[in-house]
Design a protein around this motif. Structure first.
Motif, PDB file in Angstrom:
ATOM      1  N   PHE A 261       0.860  -1.175   0.000  1.00 28.53           N
ATOM      2  CA  PHE A 261       0.000   0.000   0.000  1.00 28.53           C
ATOM      3  C   PHE A 261       0.899   1.228   0.000  1.00 28.53           C
ATOM      4  CE2 PHE A 261      -2.834  -3.090   2.251  1.00 28.53           C
ATOM      5  CZ  PHE A 261      -3.702  -3.260   1.187  1.00 28.53           C
ATOM      6  N   GLU A 262       0.803   1.994  -1.054  1.00 33.63           N
ATOM      7  CA  GLU A 262       1.704   3.126  -1.250  1.00 33.63           C
ATOM      8  C   GLU A 262       1.682   4.081  -0.061  1.00 33.63           C
ATOM      9  OE1 GLU A 262       2.476   6.642  -4.580  1.00 33.63           O
ATOM     10  OE2 GLU A 262       0.638   5.473  -4.605  1.00 33.63           O
ATOM     11  N   LEU A 263       0.495   4.341   0.496  1.00 40.77           N
ATOM     12  CA  LEU A 263       0.373   5.308   1.585  1.00 40.77           C
ATOM     13  C   LEU A 263       0.340   4.630   2.958  1.00 40.77           C
ATOM     14  CD1 LEU A 263      -2.186   7.788  -0.038  1.00 40.77           C
ATOM     15  CD2 LEU A 263       0.310   7.821  -0.100  1.00 40.77           C
ATOM     16  N   MET A 264       0.415   3.308   2.966  1.00 41.14           N
ATOM     17  CA  MET A 264       0.543   2.549   4.221  1.00 41.14           C
ATOM     18  C   MET A 264       1.657   1.513   4.021  1.00 41.14           C
ATOM     19  SD  MET A 264      -3.508   1.973   5.226  1.00 41.14           S
ATOM     20  CE  MET A 264      -3.880   1.121   3.683  1.00 41.14           C
ATOM     21  N   PRO A 265       2.883   1.962   3.791  1.00 41.82           N
ATOM     22  CA  PRO A 265       3.947   1.061   3.340  1.00 41.82           C
ATOM     23  C   PRO A 265       4.549   0.184   4.428  1.00 41.82           C
ATOM     24  CG  PRO A 265       4.799   3.286   3.585  1.00 41.82           C
ATOM     25  CD  PRO A 265       3.320   3.371   3.826  1.00 41.82           C
ATOM     26  N   LEU A 266       4.315   0.510   5.687  1.00 41.80           N
ATOM     27  CA  LEU A 266       4.855  -0.283   6.787  1.00 41.80           C
ATOM     28  C   LEU A 266       3.698  -0.897   7.563  1.00 41.80           C
ATOM     29  CD1 LEU A 266       7.630   2.132   8.139  1.00 41.80           C
ATOM     30  CD2 LEU A 266       7.887   0.260   6.496  1.00 41.80           C
ATOM     31  N   ILE A 267       3.779  -2.190   7.819  1.00 41.04           N
ATOM     32  CA  ILE A 267       2.774  -2.881   8.611  1.00 41.04           C
ATOM     33  C   ILE A 267       3.493  -3.787   9.605  1.00 41.04           C
ATOM     34  CG2 ILE A 267       0.847  -2.759   6.980  1.00 41.04           C
ATOM     35  CD1 ILE A 267       1.685  -5.454   5.860  1.00 41.04           C
ATOM     36  N   GLN A 268       2.738  -4.404  10.483  1.00 39.57           N
ATOM     37  CA  GLN A 268       3.346  -5.174  11.578  1.00 39.57           C
ATOM     38  C   GLN A 268       3.769  -6.577  11.162  1.00 39.57           C
ATOM     39  OE1 GLN A 268       0.226  -5.224  10.943  1.00 39.57           O
ATOM     40  NE2 GLN A 268      -0.711  -7.082  11.714  1.00 39.57           N
ATOM     41  N   VAL A 269       3.380  -7.014   9.959  1.00 39.53           N
ATOM     42  CA  VAL A 269       3.782  -8.316   9.424  1.00 39.53           C
ATOM     43  C   VAL A 269       4.143  -8.128   7.953  1.00 39.53           C
ATOM     44  CG1 VAL A 269       2.392  -9.748  10.972  1.00 39.53           C
ATOM     45  CG2 VAL A 269       1.374  -8.886   8.857  1.00 39.53           C
ATOM     46  N   GLN A 270       4.974  -9.010   7.433  1.00 36.87           N
ATOM     47  CA  GLN A 270       5.261  -9.045   5.995  1.00 36.87           C
ATOM     48  C   GLN A 270       5.568  -7.644   5.452  1.00 36.87           C
ATOM     49  OE1 GLN A 270       1.679 -11.024   4.666  1.00 36.87           O
ATOM     50  NE2 GLN A 270       2.394 -13.007   5.339  1.00 36.87           N
ATOM     51  N   SER A 271       6.463  -6.964   6.133  1.00 36.40           N
ATOM     52  CA  SER A 271       6.807  -5.581   5.810  1.00 36.40           C
ATOM     53  C   SER A 271       8.309  -5.480   5.608  1.00 36.40           C
ATOM     54  CB  SER A 271       6.361  -4.673   6.959  1.00 36.40           C
ATOM     55  OG  SER A 271       6.584  -3.312   6.674  1.00 36.40           O
ATOM     56  N   LEU A 272       8.745  -4.520   4.801  1.00 38.96           N
ATOM     57  CA  LEU A 272      10.162  -4.444   4.447  1.00 38.96           C
ATOM     58  C   LEU A 272      11.044  -4.238   5.674  1.00 38.96           C
ATOM     59  CD1 LEU A 272      12.171  -4.558   2.122  1.00 38.96           C
ATOM     60  CD2 LEU A 272      12.004  -2.068   1.931  1.00 38.96           C
ATOM     61  N   HIS A 273      10.577  -3.486   6.660  1.00 37.65           N
ATOM     62  CA  HIS A 273      11.431  -3.265   7.830  1.00 37.65           C
ATOM     63  C   HIS A 273      11.683  -4.573   8.595  1.00 37.65           C
ATOM     64  CE1 HIS A 273       7.554  -3.152   9.925  1.00 37.65           C
ATOM     65  NE2 HIS A 273       8.195  -3.172  11.085  1.00 37.65           N
ATOM     66  N   LEU A 274      10.775  -5.527   8.506  1.00 40.80           N
ATOM     67  CA  LEU A 274      10.983  -6.833   9.127  1.00 40.80           C
ATOM     68  C   LEU A 274      11.841  -7.731   8.242  1.00 40.80           C
ATOM     69  CD1 LEU A 274       7.339  -7.463  10.410  1.00 40.80           C
ATOM     70  CD2 LEU A 274       9.285  -6.572  11.704  1.00 40.80           C
ATOM     71  N   TYR A 275      11.597  -7.666   6.955  1.00 43.04           N
ATOM     72  CA  TYR A 275      12.333  -8.510   6.019  1.00 43.04           C
ATOM     73  C   TYR A 275      13.809  -8.114   5.986  1.00 43.04           C
ATOM     74  CZ  TYR A 275      12.815 -11.401   1.778  1.00 43.04           C
ATOM     75  OH  TYR A 275      13.163 -12.351   0.866  1.00 43.04           O
ATOM     76  N   VAL A 276      14.081  -6.818   5.978  1.00 43.23           N
ATOM     77  CA  VAL A 276      15.472  -6.350   5.960  1.00 43.23           C
ATOM     78  C   VAL A 276      16.211  -6.815   7.213  1.00 43.23           C
ATOM     79  CG1 VAL A 276      16.898  -4.280   6.185  1.00 43.23           C
ATOM     80  CG2 VAL A 276      15.176  -4.401   4.395  1.00 43.23           C
TER      81      VAL A 276
ATOM     82  N   LYS B  34       2.750  10.339   5.849  1.00 37.38           N
ATOM     83  CA  LYS B  34       2.235  11.692   6.107  1.00 37.38           C
ATOM     84  C   LYS B  34       1.200  12.082   5.054  1.00 37.38           C
ATOM     85  CE  LYS B  34       6.222  13.507   8.632  1.00 37.38           C
ATOM     86  NZ  LYS B  34       7.355  14.469   8.657  1.00 37.38           N
ATOM     87  N   GLU B  35       1.470  11.713   3.793  1.00 37.08           N
ATOM     88  CA  GLU B  35       0.488  11.973   2.743  1.00 37.08           C
ATOM     89  C   GLU B  35      -0.788  11.183   3.004  1.00 37.08           C
ATOM     90  OE1 GLU B  35      -0.011  11.358  -2.094  1.00 37.08           O
ATOM     91  OE2 GLU B  35       2.009  11.498  -1.238  1.00 37.08           O
ATOM     92  N   GLY B  36      -0.631   9.948   3.482  1.00 35.52           N
ATOM     93  CA  GLY B  36      -1.793   9.138   3.839  1.00 35.52           C
ATOM     94  C   GLY B  36      -2.611   9.760   4.948  1.00 35.52           C
ATOM     95  N   MET B  37      -1.929  10.351   5.917  1.00 41.13           N
ATOM     96  CA  MET B  37      -2.647  11.035   6.997  1.00 41.13           C
ATOM     97  C   MET B  37      -3.505  12.168   6.444  1.00 41.13           C
ATOM     98  SD  MET B  37       0.581  11.088   9.646  1.00 41.13           S
ATOM     99  CE  MET B  37      -0.075  12.374  10.698  1.00 41.13           C
ATOM    100  N   ALA B  38      -2.966  12.897   5.471  1.00 42.94           N
ATOM    101  CA  ALA B  38      -3.712  14.011   4.878  1.00 42.94           C
ATOM    102  C   ALA B  38      -4.905  13.527   4.069  1.00 42.94           C
ATOM    103  CB  ALA B  38      -2.781  14.839   3.991  1.00 42.94           C
ATOM    104  N   LYS B  39      -4.834  12.281   3.553  1.00 42.66           N
ATOM    105  CA  LYS B  39      -5.903  11.749   2.705  1.00 42.66           C
ATOM    106  C   LYS B  39      -6.796  10.743   3.444  1.00 42.66           C
ATOM    107  CE  LYS B  39      -3.359  12.291  -1.652  1.00 42.66           C
ATOM    108  NZ  LYS B  39      -2.752  11.592  -2.821  1.00 42.66           N
ATOM    109  N   ASP B  40      -6.604  10.611   4.756  1.00 44.33           N
ATOM    110  CA  ASP B  40      -7.367   9.653   5.566  1.00 44.33           C
ATOM    111  C   ASP B  40      -7.150   8.215   5.105  1.00 44.33           C
ATOM    112  OD1 ASP B  40      -8.473  11.596   7.266  1.00 44.33           O
ATOM    113  OD2 ASP B  40     -10.082  12.004   5.841  1.00 44.33           O
ATOM    114  N   ILE B  41      -5.950   7.923   4.623  1.00 42.39           N
ATOM    115  CA  ILE B  41      -5.577   6.552   4.267  1.00 42.39           C
ATOM    116  C   ILE B  41      -4.476   6.134   5.238  1.00 42.39           C
ATOM    117  CG2 ILE B  41      -4.659   5.046   2.476  1.00 42.39           C
ATOM    118  CD1 ILE B  41      -5.871   6.894   0.388  1.00 42.39           C
TER     119      ILE B  41
END
Length: 599
Positions: free
Chosen positions: A128-143, A183-190
């Protein structure tokens, strides 16, 4: 970012050489260029596949430039395929071409969605472009998983160590982009649900507080190869220490402060993607992507309820055969809390139990399979930093079998680890599930290389769930509790059809989904909560398992019925496994042709 590759056949197209395209470019050349493109856009997947060209690079796949590059190339490839004379193609090449076409079309559709972007390096899931980090299966965990060594990223030569430092620089750039996108997602309610954002914050903590010598990103330094000279060892050790101290820790601190102070207060209380702008349309797309069908959310929801009801009858029968006098919910509680099913005191005992299951089926596999991979696999405990939110998973080894596949098992608390479904879990993640299917796929030299990676989740996960049903044929499930565990695993995937669509298309809350799961399966409440939050974070992905399994089982029954005594279970499995991961419509088309050829 590396410069975009300019393909010869794309130049031909740009020059308007339409008449010459089919003559000049063979299908093999198209497949080869498509694989080069796939490696370039997903360099971690390239590393996993044995291509070391991009070992020093991580794609910033949520950036606008990156997504425009994808749109351009997917469009070009579709044009090339549209101008190809398919009459001269072999049946195998035609099938591979259809897979490529489907892949290009569905990825292009995702790129044109305002929420979804494609080519995430994580299990071939969309991001998700505007929600790029999640608690599972996310790049910060994979890295972090790659950083520890012993996985996909090589740490054998000085060049390998230098390459990883460059990859970390790219990763830090990705985190900068991620914060900007959020931050852009916050502005767009995403934005993410509050419960998911809260889970990310403690995941960052150990990367901020751990001293360098015990930091996960320093771990490869503790096992530097003996062949590396002392001067290089000192240089690379100092470089890793500096990277952790001056780059990684400050960036993680910045990210944590952003999540706590800015993002978390802006998060939503709703659970499903349907509550977001363009959410319902996005969910419909994700269902298409993950199931390779046009099934609607309502159809999947109702299918799930029928499967839950069917499996519940089988569970009742299994419970009664074991002599349990209470109702099924009481039996769930009994299984969840039975000391007999939680006998372990050391994590290694869990690993040893899985290895014993492997030994038990070694002598029976040749009764249902004659295709066997060269690659071996190992069972390994999931890393501590992610196992609280992780499910069991399989990571393929290298194509040349030099590095084995890895079956990761989360064991956050060994004293509460319940083994009641371990036989089914082994069949799913290892043999003959993911390890067999994915290893055979990438070892198959008859397939174009772009079909070697994991690819279609509905096929990969559908096969693994189907593999669970082969336990009796392989000499397992003699313990009635383990048979019940198999039913529980199948129920777990049937429940996903109900709760995933419930959350994302019917407005279910996180709590409703948790309660539905508690009412219909024997998983612990903590495990169920982690699962429901995973579905919240990855809409549509969890339904792929059951949809794929049902189709494979349907095709097997169809073949058994039509062929009678001519049916060969080994050859059926060959037909399913020898063409790579296929969209279900193409798998069905292939099996139908095989059935007709046997009559």
């Amino acid at each position: 970012m590396k410069q975009n590759l300019i393909f010869i056949f794309l130049i031909l197209l740009a020059c308007g050489c339409k008449e010459k395209t089919a003559e000049v470019i063979s299908i093999d050349a198209i497949f080869q260029e498509y694989q080069k493109f796939k490696d370039r856009i997903n360099p971690i997947e390239a590393t996993k596949g044995g291509n070391d060209e991009y070992n020093d690079f991580i794609a910033n796949y949520i950036s606008d430039d990156y997504q425009e590059d994808l749109k351009t190339n997917y469009t070009h490839f579709l044009k090339v395929l549209s101008e190809l004379d398919t009459t001269a193609l072999s049946e195998a090449d035609l099938l591979s071409m259809k897979v490529m076409k489907w892949d290009c079309e569905v990825k292009l559709e995702g790129l044109n969605n305002p929420i979804v972007t494609m080519a995430s390096p994580i299990y071939n899931l969309p991001s998700f472009e505007l929600m790029p980090l999640i608690q599972v299966q996310s790049l910060h965990l994979y890295v972090a998983q790659l950083a520890a060594g012993g996985s996909v990223q090589p740490f054998e030569t000085i060049e390998d160590y230098d390459n990883w430092l460059k990859r970390v620089d790219d990763y830090l750039l990705f985190l900068d982009t991620a914060i900007a996108m959020m931050k852009e997602g916050m502005a767009k309610d995403i934005v993410l649900p509050t419960a998911l954002a809260q889970k990310m914050i403690p995941q960052l903590e150990e990367f901020i507080t751990n001293p360098v010598e015990s930091h996960l990103f320093y771990k490869p330094i503790l096992s530097l190869a003996e062949g590396i000279n002392e001067a290089d060892k000192n240089r690379i050790s100092a470089a890793y220490s500096t990277m952790i101290t001056t780059k990684l820790k400050p960036k993680y601190t910045e990210l944590k402060e952003f999540l706590v102070n800015e993002y978390l207060p802006a998060c939503r209380e709703t659970s499903g993607i349907g509550a977001l702008p363009n959410g319902p349309e996005t969910y419909n797309y994700l269902l298409k992507l993950h199931t390779t069908t046009n099934l609607t959310a309502d159809e999947i929801h109702e299918l799930g309820k029928r499967e839950v009801a069917r499996i519940l009858i089988e569970m009742e029968e299994a419970k009664n055969k074991m002599g349990f006098k209470g109702d099924i919910k009481a039996f769930f509680e009994f299984v969840r809390n039975s000391p007999d099913q939680m006998p372990f005191t050391d994590p290694q005992q869990v690993i040893d139990n899985f290895n014993r299951i492997k030994e038990r089926i070694d002598g029976t596999l040749n009764q249902v399979f004659d295709l066997k991979p060269k690659a071996d696999f190992v069972v390994r405990r999931t890393e501590a930093f992610r196992e609280a939110s992780a499910s069991a998973e399989y990571v393929p080894g290298t194509k040349d079998a030099s590095r084995p596949g890895i079956f990761y098992v989360p064991i956050p608390d060994v004293t509460t680890y319940n083994k009641y479904s371990d036989e089914a879990l082994f069949l799913h993640e290892a043999i003959p599930g993911h390890h067999y299917q994915l290893s055979l796929q990438q070892e198959n030299k008859e397939l174009p290389e772009f079909l070697h990676p994991e690819s279609m989740g509905v096929f990969v996960e559908g096969w693994a769930l189907y593999a669970e049903s082969l336990g009796a044929e392989l000499g397992l499930y003699e313990d009635p509790v383990q048979y019940f565990g198999m039913l529980s695993m199948e129920m777990h995937r049937a429940i996903r059809l109900v709760v995933d669509t419930g959350i994302h298309s019917k407005g279910w809350t996180r709590e409703q989904a948790i309660q539905y799961s508690l009412d219909h399966e024997a998983e612990s409440e903590d495990a169920i909560i982690a699962e429901i939050e995973r579905y919240m974070a990855t809409p549509g992905q969890a339904v792929s398992y059951k949809i794929g399994q049902l189709k494979i089982r349907e095709l097997r029954t169809r073949a058994e019925t039509k062929l009678g005594d001519k049916f060969s279970i080994k050859e059926f499995h060959n037909q399913v496994l020898n063409s790579g991961s296929l969209p279900l419509v193409l798998l069905e088309e292939k099996i139908e042709k095989w059935i007709d050829s046997q009559i």
